[in-house]
Scaffold this motif. Structure first.
Motif, mmCIF file in Angstrom:
data_model
loop_
_atom_site.group_PDB
_atom_site.id
_atom_site.type_symbol
_atom_site.label_atom_id
_atom_site.label_comp_id
_atom_site.label_asym_id
_atom_site.label_seq_id
_atom_site.Cartn_x
_atom_site.Cartn_y
_atom_site.Cartn_z
ATOM 1 N N THR A 23 27.450 18.542 -4.807
ATOM 2 C CA THR A 23 28.073 17.182 -5.017
ATOM 3 C C THR A 23 28.728 17.144 -3.593
ATOM 4 O O THR A 23 29.947 18.680 -3.034
ATOM 5 N N THR A 32 25.270 14.933 -6.771
ATOM 6 C CA THR A 32 26.224 13.383 -6.895
ATOM 7 C C THR A 32 27.483 13.550 -6.033
ATOM 8 O O THR A 32 27.349 13.986 -4.907
ATOM 9 N N ASP A 76 31.209 12.650 -5.425
ATOM 10 C CA ASP A 76 32.312 11.961 -5.551
ATOM 11 C C ASP A 76 33.197 10.860 -4.562
ATOM 12 O O ASP A 76 33.816 11.770 -3.460
ATOM 13 N N SER A 83 32.716 8.918 -9.722
ATOM 14 C CA SER A 83 31.044 10.528 -9.592
ATOM 15 C C SER A 83 29.756 9.287 -10.057
ATOM 16 O O SER A 83 29.850 8.386 -10.493
#
Lengths: 359, 359
Positions: A264, A336, A338, A344
């Motif tokens: 992330t 992913t 953010d 997201s």
């Protein structure tokens, strides 16, 4: 921007899992096959790896690790077809030397020697070749690695684009770390050594095809010193990569896929120069897909993150280093992002080629 | 044909002695600079070596010798731009693998790993690339050397000629022989491992530009096994070379110059296939300047010559080996050829480029 649905995510993962056995369905090679993203991976896995499969090649790392008697060597190759061959911040010769030094450094090897293979187009001004030879020499000197062997070929006018340069490199591995994606674990942190996107955008602007007035230089630099500094500071380094073709996004997508972890990215932590961000916005290009030639990505254990960041920042080439992402167990294979605005989204590998001939 | 006068010979020697400091006077790169003869040497010495000068590069041997911890490595690179990319007896992929294996073998090294860097022209049929990948794999398998690392780049239609291939290689030196020109001594014998000129003439004919109906195949082959057989049979080997671009003549001229010895070729001893001799005669090309891709030249001590010849002939790739020349103290730097008709002539390096893009 909301993330994809769970179903879409699972489909995406499944599609990736299937990819290693995917065939290249195109009938002809396209520029996308050279862009460093999905099509490049298909080309390499679907044609080259399929034929050449062997334990040294299979990891598809920046360098192969080769046993040589009592020593472990790193061995790497890279061809450079950047256009134009001279650009703000460097030229094809310096780029080639740094690129190969960096591929060795990413495997934690100390570079020992480089090769330089030149494919020259008939009609290239001798003074341009002299300038590039001087640049290769200066870059090799700066990196502390001799050009030990070389080759020159000449092709007819129109059969190359001035000059293509291949550099290969041999290094020696002097530590016991396994700097490979499978060393990555949930909880690890991802660092980048400085602002992203400089090289790719500098090349785009140097081509003069855009009506942009921005002063941007390539970040081309040898990273072997920075890597030494990092590895001396901590033994918590899991894996190193230099985000060249395909950019940060493609490298992280590859790492997530290989390590079967989730990654992330925190968009607000990404170091990007305002000029690069502005140029990218005008061109509709996401800077996380833009090539870098003097930056590294380090995945480090959670407890080593602060020491690693301090080590990177202590070096002139890592002053603006940042912790930009975190590794998780789920969803395996997926990156992913953010966003700064609280959303997201899934980050995939580069598809197509918005920036051909960038290196 | 009578030899040159003594004055001419001395002038030629003096001209050669001056060459290492000669500058490239051309304003632009020409095809001659890629032919492997005089202009290539000027390019390498006058531009590249001038800038990149270091002890590893300076010998300008087929491979550089690099210390890696406890081991001595050989390291070499070669780009291949042969046209056409498929030809009787092989293709660019097989040629590239064998060429680099051979450069390692000529330094007496055991090849450990190869790299393959492909510069692909947009529009290349995928099936051609698949065929060449298969060919690279088969050649690597035949030579017993894995392709450990690779790179692919794609350039726009018209910016390459289908495909260019760079192969670099790393080998390990497991003996104490100094296989360098300075080991050569007066009285030494020169052997060639088989008929000369096959590769160059096969390529010329494959281009279809000549009105010749001859069945000729490239001799492309990996010579590492042949070299092992030779080095096991005798420790009298002084120096090994593979006579590629520029042919036998250019290699012997370079050896004579580097070792400061004279070399006298006995024309009647030169193994040449009748088809090659015939094609060369029609085209007005001297076969001693034509490229080989599966032959070696061995300079051996006089008392080792018979053992070396027997060793070469014991191997499938050396069945037609012959002793073709002798080394003398005088005149240093000069190669002469005693013709079948009892005359003698000076053999110079290749000048110009009668055979462009042969490898």
């Amino acid at each position: 921007m909301p993330g994809r649905s769970e179903e879409e995510v699972l489909d995406a993962i499944e599609a990736r899992r299937r990819r290693p056995t995917r065939k290249v369905l195109d009938k002809q090679i396209t520029l996308s096959h050279g862009a460093g993203g999905k099509a490049s991976r298909d080309l390499v896995e679907g044609i080259l790896l399929r034929e050449l499969r062997n334990p040294l090649l299979e990891p598809l790392a920046d360098s192969a690790i080769v046993e040589a008697g009592a020593e472990r060597l790193a061995f790497t190759t890279d061809s450079f077809v950047v256009k134009p061959i001279f650009f703000p911040g460097g030229d094809i010769g310096e780029l080639a030397v740094n690129g190969t030094v960096n591929d060795l450094a990413m495997s934690g090897a100390r570079p020992l020697a480089l090769s330089a293979g030149l494919i020259i187009e008939e009609g290239l001004p001798v003074k341009d070749l002299e300038r590039i030879a001087a640049s290769i020499a200066a870059a090799a000197e700066a990196a502390g690695v001799p050009v030990a062997t070389g080759d020159t070929k000449v092709v007819e006018r129109g059969k190359a684009d001035g000059l293509y340069v291949n550099t290969s490199g041999v290094g020696i591995v002097e530590h016991d770390l396994a700097l490979v994606p499978s060393s990555i674990e949930p909880g690890d942190k991802v660092l980048v050594s400085g602002p992203i996107g400089d090289h790719g955008m500098a090349i785009m602007i140097a081509r003069g095809e855009l009506a942009l007035e921005v002063e941007l230089s390539s970040d081309t630099a040898p990273l072997n010193g920075l890597v030494s500094t990092l590895l001396e500071a901590t033994d918590g380094v899991r894996c190193l990569r230099d985000p060249t073709r395909g950019g940060l996004a493609t490298v992280l997508a590859e790492l997530a896929l290989s390590a079967e972890v989730g990654i992330t990215i925190e968009e607000s932590e990404l170091p990007i120069r305002p000029e690069v961000a502005g140029a990218c916005e005008i061109l509709g290009i996401d800077p996380i897909y833009v090539a870098n030639e003097g930056k590294l990505i380090a995945v480090v254990s959670s407890d080593a993150a602060d020491a690693a960041l301090a080590a990177l920042r202590s070096h002139p080439l890592g002053r603006e280093a940042a912790i930009i992402a975190e590794v998780s167990a789920e969803p395996p294979g997926l990156v992913t992002l953010d966003t700064t605005f609280g959303g997201s989204r899934v980050v995939d590998m580069l598809a197509g080629d918005p920036l051909p001939r960038i290196c």
